[in-house]
Design a protein around this motif. Structure first.
Motif, PDB file in Angstrom:
ATOM      1  N   ASN A  79      -5.015  54.445 -18.858  1.00 43.03           N
ATOM      2  CA  ASN A  79      -5.212  53.695 -20.094  1.00 43.03           C
ATOM      3  C   ASN A  79      -5.405  54.621 -21.286  1.00 43.03           C
ATOM      4  O   ASN A  79      -4.852  54.395 -22.370  1.00 43.03           O
ATOM      5  CB  ASN A  79      -6.428  52.772 -19.955  1.00 43.03           C
ATOM      6  N   THR A 121      -2.729  46.066 -17.775  1.00 41.88           N
ATOM      7  CA  THR A 121      -3.096  46.601 -19.088  1.00 41.88           C
ATOM      8  C   THR A 121      -1.983  46.401 -20.103  1.00 41.88           C
ATOM      9  O   THR A 121      -2.233  46.075 -21.273  1.00 41.88           O
ATOM     10  CB  THR A 121      -3.424  48.103 -18.975  1.00 41.88           C
ATOM     11  N   ARG A 122      -0.744  46.576 -19.669  1.00 40.98           N
ATOM     12  CA  ARG A 122       0.377  46.426 -20.602  1.00 40.98           C
ATOM     13  C   ARG A 122       0.509  44.996 -21.087  1.00 40.98           C
ATOM     14  O   ARG A 122       0.787  44.749 -22.269  1.00 40.98           O
ATOM     15  CB  ARG A 122       1.677  46.887 -19.939  1.00 40.98           C
ATOM     16  N   ARG A 148       5.818  40.366 -16.211  1.00 39.01           N
ATOM     17  CA  ARG A 148       4.602  41.120 -15.878  1.00 39.01           C
ATOM     18  C   ARG A 148       3.380  40.199 -15.821  1.00 39.01           C
ATOM     19  O   ARG A 148       2.506  40.374 -14.963  1.00 39.01           O
ATOM     20  CB  ARG A 148       4.363  42.231 -16.898  1.00 39.01           C
ATOM     21  N   LEU A 171      -0.102  49.886 -15.486  1.00 44.49           N
ATOM     22  CA  LEU A 171       1.256  49.682 -15.987  1.00 44.49           C
ATOM     23  C   LEU A 171       1.669  48.217 -16.062  1.00 44.49           C
ATOM     24  O   LEU A 171       2.686  47.903 -16.681  1.00 44.49           O
ATOM     25  CB  LEU A 171       2.256  50.441 -15.115  1.00 44.49           C
ATOM     26  N   VAL A 218      -2.077  56.148 -22.366  1.00 45.26           N
ATOM     27  CA  VAL A 218      -1.245  55.196 -23.110  1.00 45.26           C
ATOM     28  C   VAL A 218      -1.757  55.022 -24.537  1.00 45.26           C
ATOM     29  O   VAL A 218      -0.976  55.049 -25.509  1.00 45.26           O
ATOM     30  CB  VAL A 218      -1.214  53.845 -22.365  1.00 45.26           C
ATOM     31  N   VAL A 262       2.439  50.329 -29.077  1.00 45.70           N
ATOM     32  CA  VAL A 262       1.969  50.108 -27.707  1.00 45.70           C
ATOM     33  C   VAL A 262       3.113  50.257 -26.723  1.00 45.70           C
ATOM     34  O   VAL A 262       2.981  50.913 -25.672  1.00 45.70           O
ATOM     35  CB  VAL A 262       1.320  48.712 -27.582  1.00 45.70           C
ATOM     36  N   ARG A 263       4.260  49.659 -27.063  1.00 45.27           N
ATOM     37  CA  ARG A 263       5.408  49.748 -26.167  1.00 45.27           C
ATOM     38  C   ARG A 263       5.867  51.199 -25.994  1.00 45.27           C
ATOM     39  O   ARG A 263       6.159  51.657 -24.881  1.00 45.27           O
ATOM     40  CB  ARG A 263       6.541  48.883 -26.702  1.00 45.27           C
ATOM     41  N   SER A 277      -8.914  47.237 -21.819  1.00 48.58           N
ATOM     42  CA  SER A 277      -8.915  48.175 -20.689  1.00 48.58           C
ATOM     43  C   SER A 277     -10.031  47.849 -19.714  1.00 48.58           C
ATOM     44  O   SER A 277      -9.857  47.960 -18.494  1.00 48.58           O
ATOM     45  CB  SER A 277      -9.070  49.615 -21.186  1.00 48.58           C
ATOM     46  N   PHE A 289       3.382  53.269 -23.779  1.00 45.40           N
ATOM     47  CA  PHE A 289       3.600  53.131 -22.346  1.00 45.40           C
ATOM     48  C   PHE A 289       4.824  53.920 -21.895  1.00 45.40           C
ATOM     49  O   PHE A 289       4.799  54.561 -20.835  1.00 45.40           O
ATOM     50  CB  PHE A 289       3.770  51.650 -21.979  1.00 45.40           C
ATOM     51  N   ARG A 290       5.881  53.895 -22.695  1.00 44.68           N
ATOM     52  CA  ARG A 290       7.101  54.606 -22.304  1.00 44.68           C
ATOM     53  C   ARG A 290       6.881  56.114 -22.257  1.00 44.68           C
ATOM     54  O   ARG A 290       7.292  56.792 -21.320  1.00 44.68           O
ATOM     55  CB  ARG A 290       8.228  54.275 -23.278  1.00 44.68           C
ATOM     56  N   GLU A 296       0.097  44.364 -25.048  1.00 44.69           N
ATOM     57  CA  GLU A 296       1.241  43.864 -25.821  1.00 44.69           C
ATOM     58  C   GLU A 296       0.942  42.488 -26.406  1.00 44.69           C
ATOM     59  O   GLU A 296       1.354  42.191 -27.532  1.00 44.69           O
ATOM     60  CB  GLU A 296       2.488  43.817 -24.939  1.00 44.69           C
TER      61      GLU A 296
END
Length: 780
Positions: A366, A443-444, A20, A440, A369, A388-389, A325, A392-393, A448
């Motif tokens: 954002n 920001t991720r 990513r 996605l 999430v 955080v992970r 963000s 997002f999921r 992370e």
């Protein structure tokens, strides 16, 4: 039997993060290069452009009256759209004149050559070679190639070849679509694909089937395609085409060693169709922007102040994650802007409505999430990195659903509509895709990396993930009983809609000049350099704030709704107060720039888009949910239109763009709440639907408030600082955001609750963690 799961290791977590990060870097570098090397195409409202005045002429068979001029106008509009010129202005002036304003063209004369041609397209069998004497004779001069009573026509190709042609078997009226395409097998050669409609496809098969019966190399194996009395290409029918069968399927290709521009212009002529009457260029001049420099400067300042306020708000609420963000949103703005200028999209003020909505969706993703991550960390006790992970999921389904519903609307508006409505679809589509990527991916990566930092992990308060927030904590202690009687919400909402709708009945709708037409007056002044901004202010102060005041090479042009002579003199005196004097050079009645066909196509596109959204929501959720979303959407539109009716504000093209933005925003807001209802139902057991719905509203309310406040910062700044030209635009959006937020709770959820009570769905089977036994003894 149970399936082995792959153990979670540091390497398994790091690899997707690295991918990513590399992808984000590549996209940002490409966007930066595009911004630094490509100039933006600004619309007529921001930069001005070229104005071309055409006059329709009588043909041997058709009189150039107002009806024929209107038909010619629509053909010209289709040609301009096919050329890729976005956000043009095309209006009828008087009985026989058409005014075309084209923004940002490098070579207006090239466009003029295309849009002004009669474009009489015919398809003929080739009878054999001809002679130069036949071409130079009087018999073939100014011949009507559509006349099927002629046994033979002699015409010349661009290369000088003379051919004898039979009567036309097919005309451009049978063409459904035409597009320029690149043939990679021809070393970059271009061709034009033509799709026929109805009987035209069969006529093409018959024509090519007869030619296929001739020997290879025989001139009669060729088919001539004639445009405005000139053979543009006469290809030989391929050997693989069967005799008396021809090329079936309703489509064909025109080849002829075209370059990109030639193929594009040809497809534009074919796609637009033939002009019903010839047109003659009366004049061509440059015009200044319809918005003044002060209005443009005020809008830029408002957007900058609004974005700064949004950034500060997000940082205050989400601290470090909020700061990340803001960085991601800046990256989003870079990517979206680069995509717009790379694709050659025209940037106009109404088009920024789509950009504003996309900014709101980027912020919304954002917020979704981070609210999910807060739940994982504060309620389930997960570490910041895991939270955080998981955030997002868990937020992914809601983000996908909200983006897809908006893309459905934007895509259909682009494909089916034209003019400013189509431009809105382009801007919104690019903005949504860019916001989806930034949320996605970018920001991720940032979130992370921050959560994995040891110093951050040791101080979870920095990320704000260790708390649900004050609003969420208070709402968690609230008994979710406010949906026990959904009818009350619906009754109150119906009363609000009726009160707003009464404005349409009592006051009526004041349609802008784009819908009604009006008057266009050009004034000349003795002063060499007239301050057009001062003239615009003077005309507004005289009682005409919605008049469009432009600088042109002839003087000052004022375009307004239908007015009388006394009003005209008031406008003249207002301009004279700035310029010293003012005399009328040209005064004509003009038709609507949003003509009947454009309005009809826009309504059809909008109706299909709403039907597609309803179908998608019914598939993803249930028909009861989609009904609630559509009802909330209708409420939003009715309230906004009603408020404008009560206030006596004009409804023009800018209002139309704002209304489309409101529609996209309201559907997005309902989808987020519906997604939480669906999730809670999987674990709610036998709990009544209305309790689950109320609980979902309370859980998503912090996200709703934070997103709405973030979006309103920009809009309120536009409303306060934007002046008269931007005030109505911003007001419609502010109303839409507020009503859209409220209608989710007051209309969408109550109606869905009432429908679910009357038409209950079977209870969903709760999810069982992997490795546990279901009630039937099976292991999952």
């Amino acid at each position: 039997m149970s399936r082995p799961t792959e153990p979670t290791t540091e390497g398994n977590l790091r690899k997707p993060l690295v991918i990513r990060a590399v992808l984000s870097l590549v996209v940002l570098v490409g966007a930066t290069i595009a911004v630094l090397t490509t100039a933006p195409t600004l619309g007529l409202d921001l930069r001005g452009g070229t104005q071309i005045v055409l006059e329709t002429q009588d043909s041997p068979t058709v009189e150039a009256d107002a009806e024929a001029t209107d038909r010619a106008l629509e053909v010209l509009r289709r040609r301009i759209d096919a050329l890729g010129v976005a956000e043009p202005t095309v209006v009828r002036s008087g009985e026989q004149r058409i005014v075309v304003e084209l923004p940002g063209l490098q070579d207006p004369s090239q466009a003029l050559d295309v849009i002004g041609r009669t474009a009489q397209l015919t398809f003929h069998p080739v009878l054999g070679p001809g002679t130069q004497a036949d071409v130079e004779g009087d018999v073939t001069d100014d011949i009507d190639t559509t006349d099927t009573s002629l046994d033979e026509i002699v015409l010349q190709t661009e290369d000088g070849e003379v051919l004898r042609l039979g009567p036309s078997r097919l005309t451009g009226e049978g063409v459904d679509n035409a597009s320029a395409q690149l043939d990679t097998q021809m070393a970059g050669g271009w061709f034009v694909t033509i799709d026929f409609r109805g009987d035209a496809g069969r006529a093409w098969a018959t024509l090519t089937g007869e030619a296929a019966c001739m020997p290879v190399g025989d001139p009669q194996r060729r088919v001539a395609i004639v445009l405005d009395g000139e053979i543009i290409t006469s290809p030989q029918v391929n050997q693989g085409v069967p005799c008396n069968v021809g090329i079936t399927g309703g489509s064909t290709q025109i080849t002829g060693n075209f370059g990109q521009e030639e193929a594009r212009e040809l497809s534009a002529l074919i796609q637009g169709g033939a002009l019903p009457v010839p047109v003659e260029v009366i004049e061509q001049r440059t015009v200044g922007p319809t918005l003044g420099a002060s209005a443009i400067e005020a809008s830029v300042q408002a957007i900058i102040l609004g974005i700064i306020a949004t950034g500060i708000f997000i940082i205050v609420v989400y601290r470090l994650m909020g700061l990340l963000s803001v960085v991601a949103l800046l990256c989003y703005a870079m990517i979206a802007y680069a995509a717009l200028i790379t694709l050659g999209a025209t940037i106009t003020l109404p088009g920024l409505a789509g950009f504003v909505l996309a900014v709101g969706m980027a912020v919304d993703a954002n917020v979704l999430v981070y609210e999910r991550a807060r739940e994982e960390c504060a309620i389930r006790g997960r570490t910041p990195r895991t939270a955080v992970r998981e955030g997002f999921r868990r937020a992914l389904p809601a983000i996908v659903d909200s983006n897809v519903t908006t893309l459905i609307s934007a895509g259909l508006l682009f494909m089916l509509a034209s003019g400013p409505v189509r431009g809105f679809g382009v801007t919104l589509t690019i903005g949504v895709l860019a916001s989806f990527f930034s949320a996605l991916v970018i920001t991720r990566v940032l979130a992370e990396m921050a959560a994995a930092n040891r110093a951050v992990a040791a101080r979870p308060g920095i990320t704000s993930l260790n708390t649900l927030g004050r609003l969420r904590e208070r709402l968690s202690a609230t008994e979710p009983r406010f949906m026990d009687a959904p009818r009350r919400w619906l009754i109150v909402s119906l009363v609000v809609v009726l009160v707003a709708g009464a404005g349409v009945v009592v006051r009526g709708l004041e349609l802008g000049v784009e819908f009604t037409g009006g008057r266009s007056i050009t004034y000349t002044t003795q002063a060499q350099d007239v301050d057009v901004d001062a003239a615009r202010d003077a005309v507004g102060a005289a009682g005409y704030p919605t008049a469009v005041v432009q600088e042109s090479s002839d003087g000052i042009t004022v375009r307004t709704s239908p007015i009388g002579e006394e009003d005209q003199r008031s406008i003249r005196d207002a301009i004279a107060s700035v310029a010293g004097d003012a005399e009328v050079l040209n005064d004509e009645l003009i038709g609507p720039s949003l003509g009947a066909e454009l309005r009809r196509n826009a309504l059809i596109a909008l109706g299909i888009a709403l039907l597609a959204q309803l179908t998608y929501l019914a598939i993803r959720f249930r028909w009861t949910f989609s009904s609630g979303a559509v009802a909330a959407l209708a409420t939003n539109v009715a309230v906004v239109i009603g408020v404008f009716a009560w206030a006596g504000k004009p409804l023009g093209g800018v209002f139309l763009a704002a209304l489309l933005t409101v529609i996209g925003y309201s559907v997005n807001d309902s989808v987020i709440t519906f997604d939480r209802i669906r999730e809670l139902r999987r674990t709610s057991g036998d709990e009544p639907f209305y309790r689950t719905a109320a609980q979902a509203v309370l859980q998503t309310l912090p996200r709703t408030v934070n997103t709405s406040v973030s979006t309103l910062f920009v809009l309120v700044a536009l409303l306060v600082l934007g002046g008269d030209s931007l005030g109505d635009f911003a007001l419609a959006l502010v109303l839409g955001v507020i009503v859209g937020t409220v209608s989710t709770v007051a209309v969408a959820v109550p109606l869905t609750t009432g429908l679910e009570r009357r038409y209950p769905a079977p209870p969903p089977r709760p999810k069982v963690p992997a490795g546990e036994r279901r009630d039937d003894g099976a292991v999952v």
